[in-house]
Write a protein that holds these residues in place. Structure first.
Motif, short mmCIF file in Angstrom:
data_model
loop_
_atom_site.label_atom_id
_atom_site.label_comp_id
_atom_site.label_asym_id
_atom_site.label_seq_id
_atom_site.Cartn_x
_atom_site.Cartn_y
_atom_site.Cartn_z
N UNK A 103 0.83 -1.21 0.00
CA UNK A 103 0.00 0.00 0.00
C UNK A 103 0.86 1.26 0.00
N UNK A 104 1.89 1.27 0.87
CA UNK A 104 2.80 2.41 0.93
C UNK A 104 3.48 2.63 -0.41
N UNK A 110 1.74 6.64 -7.00
CA UNK A 110 0.67 7.50 -7.51
C UNK A 110 1.02 8.98 -7.40
N UNK A 111 1.95 9.32 -6.48
CA UNK A 111 2.28 10.72 -6.26
C UNK A 111 3.02 11.33 -7.44
#
Length: 111
Positions: A103-104, A110-111
Motif C-alpha cells: 500500500x505504501x 501515484x504521487x
C-alpha cells in the motif's frame, strides 16, 4: 484466432508478474528478522514450526534440508516433513505487514 491472441499477450503478462515479484522482493528488504528464514535469511513464503526444536523456518528450506538429512537442523533430532506444523499466526502477521508495504509503495507510485 483466439489462441494466437492469448499467445501474443503472454510476454506482457510474464513481464507484469516478474515485476510484481521483483517489487515484492524489494519490499521485504527491511523485513523484521522473525519473517526471515533462519538458515537462508530470505523472506519466508510458507513458514512452518519444527515440533522437535520449536524453530520456525520456510517450508521450502526444511523440505530441501530433509531430502539430505532426516534431522532437525537446529538440534539434530529425528524429523520428517509430515511432522512440521504451519506457522499460521506468523504467516498472518507477515501478510498484513507485506500488504501495508504494498500500500505504501502504491501510494508513492501515484504521487
Amino acid at each position: 484466432g483466439n489462441e494466437m491472441d492469448v499467445f501474443e499477450e503472454l510476454p506482457s503478462k510474464v513481464e507484469k508478474v516478474s515485476l510484481t515479484i521483483e517489487n515484492d522482493e524489494a519490499l521485504t528488504i527491511d523485513a523484521p528478522n522473525e519473517f526471515l528464514d533462519p538458515l537462508m535469511w530470505t523472506f519466508m513464503k510458507d513458514p512452518v514450526r519444527l515440533p522437535t526444536s520449536g524453530n520456525i523456518i520456510d517450508r521450502s528450506t526444511i523440505t530441501q534440508h530433509l531430502l539430505n538429512d532426516p534431522n532437525d537442523p537446529f538440534n539434530r533430532k529425528a524429523l520428517s516433513i509430515d511432522m512440521v506444523e504451519p506457522a499460521t499466526e506468523l504467516k498472518e502477521r507477515m501478510t498484513i505487514w507485506l500488504d501495508q508495504k504494498r500500500e505504501e509503495r502504491d501510494c508513492k507510485m501515484e504521487e
